[in-house]
Design an enzyme around this catalytic site. Structure first.
Site, short mmCIF file in Angstrom:
data_model
loop_
_atom_site.label_atom_id
_atom_site.label_comp_id
_atom_site.label_asym_id
_atom_site.label_seq_id
_atom_site.Cartn_x
_atom_site.Cartn_y
_atom_site.Cartn_z
N GLU A 1 -0.03 -1.23 5.54
CA GLU A 1 1.07 -0.68 6.64
C GLU A 1 0.96 0.80 6.80
O GLU A 1 1.22 1.35 7.97
CB GLU A 1 2.60 -1.09 5.78
N ASP B 1 0.82 -1.08 0.00
CA ASP B 1 0.00 0.17 0.08
C ASP B 1 0.80 1.22 0.06
O ASP B 1 2.04 1.32 0.35
CB ASP B 1 -1.06 0.12 1.21
#
Length: 390
Positions: free
Chosen positions: A140, A78
């Site tokens: 994350e 991400d």
């Protein structure tokens, strides 16, 4: 595909944390499957996102075919938003200028993932006595929220790697410690009233402000009194309120105020004890005052994300190995958090080392230098070769 080609493909996926990462992660899975590797997914509850874990078994000696032990190459898929940022090129199209590759996630941290994937054919051809594992996570960037489900399944499957390298951007320098991150939501519930009838209401914003100021007081105390670790650029634990929302009109006492806060603790400090300071203030001081005005007033605090601090010993085999491969013996600690602490928590010693500079992360015109990717490739090759029989 080489590293540049993989990075171009990965950057093209808009994996901002609010979006799904499934298109990217299935692309990676399909590539690995085509090379004879069988990855598995650990999804979120909605099955809109997934972590990927894959193992390249040992190929040499009596342990040939073994999937136990070995080293994990870990990265998150991400990225942070580009909203409101002024980019000179399309953030989701890899663009080269003067030896730099621009694009959202090029530095943080699709460059490391790209290098790892590009070298899979070489890894497979190497006569390794231990397995290599790939671990690619989601979410994350919103508090390391995705990796825990993958690590839980790792334990359920009985897979016990000996070490892990998280490839966050460190300029290919060795990082052995970082702070923990703990993110909370807070909802303050009061009572609405016309602003000309103040005593008939309970102002949620004003009570939220008292709590926010108290959080700042706690932060100031850590800054003034420690504990300290001068190896960090910010050598004390920090606490901040970063988002707030409340009120519906200028002439209405608000019945709801919501905000988020976080604290980043030094290794060795208990996050639970830090949070207990806030819980104690709410329970014993703030809430009684609110309920004196409105008996049904309440304050709800919830955990958004929590990722532990990292502190890896110099005596760990992974520390010695990464230092030997990079020829970097300096001890570094960083204030930002990574998923490394999560791996360490389940008994996998972990080092942070990856291409790019953290200064570029989250900014417009994010980039990674081609030279950094080349250094990463060489490091990963050496890592693979270090698993051969003498």
């Amino acid at each position: 595909m080489n590293t540049r080609q993989w990075l171009e493909k990965l950057v093209a996926f808009d994996t901002t944390s609010r979006n799904s990462n499934l298109e990217l992660i299935t692309t990676v899975r399909d590539s690995l499957q085509a090379q004879g590797i069988t990855p598995w997914f650990a999804h979120n509850k909605e099955r809109t996102k997934a972590n990927l874990f894959a193992t390249l078994p040992a190929t040499q000696g009596p342990e040939a075919g073994n999937t136990q032990g070995g080293i994990v190459l870990s990265g998150h898929t991400d990225v942070v938003p580009v909203d409101g940022q002024n980019w000179d090129s399309d953030p989701f199209k890899l663009t080269e200028r003067d030896g730099l590759l621009y694009g959202r996630g090029s530095c943080d941290m699709k460059g490391y993932i790209a290098a790892s994937l590009a070298l899979v054919p070489e890894f497979l051809a190497m006569p390794r006595t231990k397995p290599l594992h790939l671990a690619f996570s989601y979410d994350e960037e919103i508090g390391c929220a995705g990796a825990p489900s993958m690590l839980a399944e790792l334990q359920e499957r009985g897979i016990h790697p000996e070490g892990c390298v998280v490839g966050e951007p460190t300029n290919m320098q060795v990082v052995v410690a970082h702070k923990g991150i703990n993110v909370y939501s807070c909802s303050v519930h009061g009572k609405s009233a016309h602003s000309s009838l103040t005593p008939q209401g309970c102002n949620a914003i004003e009570y939220a402000a008292r709590l926010i100021c108290t959080i700042r007081d706690f932060a100031d105390a850590y800054k003034a009194n420690g504990p300290y670790d001068t190896m960090y650029d910010v050598p004390f634990s920090t606490m901040t309120t970063n988002q707030i929302r409340g009120g519906i009109a200028i002439n209405t006492i608000p019945n709801l105020c919501e905000f988020t806060y976080e604290f980043r603790n030094l290794p060795g400090m208990s996050p639970e004890k830090i949070q207990e300071q806030i819980t104690h203030y709410v329970r014993d001081h703030l809430l009684p005052k609110m309920q004196a005005e409105y008996p049904e007033a309440k304050i709800d605090i919830g955990v958004i994300a929590a990722s532990p601090a990292l502190e890896t010993a110099e005596q760990e085999a992974i520390t010695a190995l990464v230092r030997a491969l990079t020829q970097d013996n300096e001890k570094r600690k960083v204030a930002y958090a990574t998923e490394a602490g999560l791996f360490q928590r389940i008994g996998i010693p972990t080092i942070v080392c990856g291409p790019g500079d953290i200064i570029q992360a989250h900014k417009p015109n994010e980039f990674v230098a081609i030279a950094q990717l080349e250094r990463c490739e060489e490091f990963l090759r050496k890592l693979g070769r270090s698993m051969q029989l003498a």
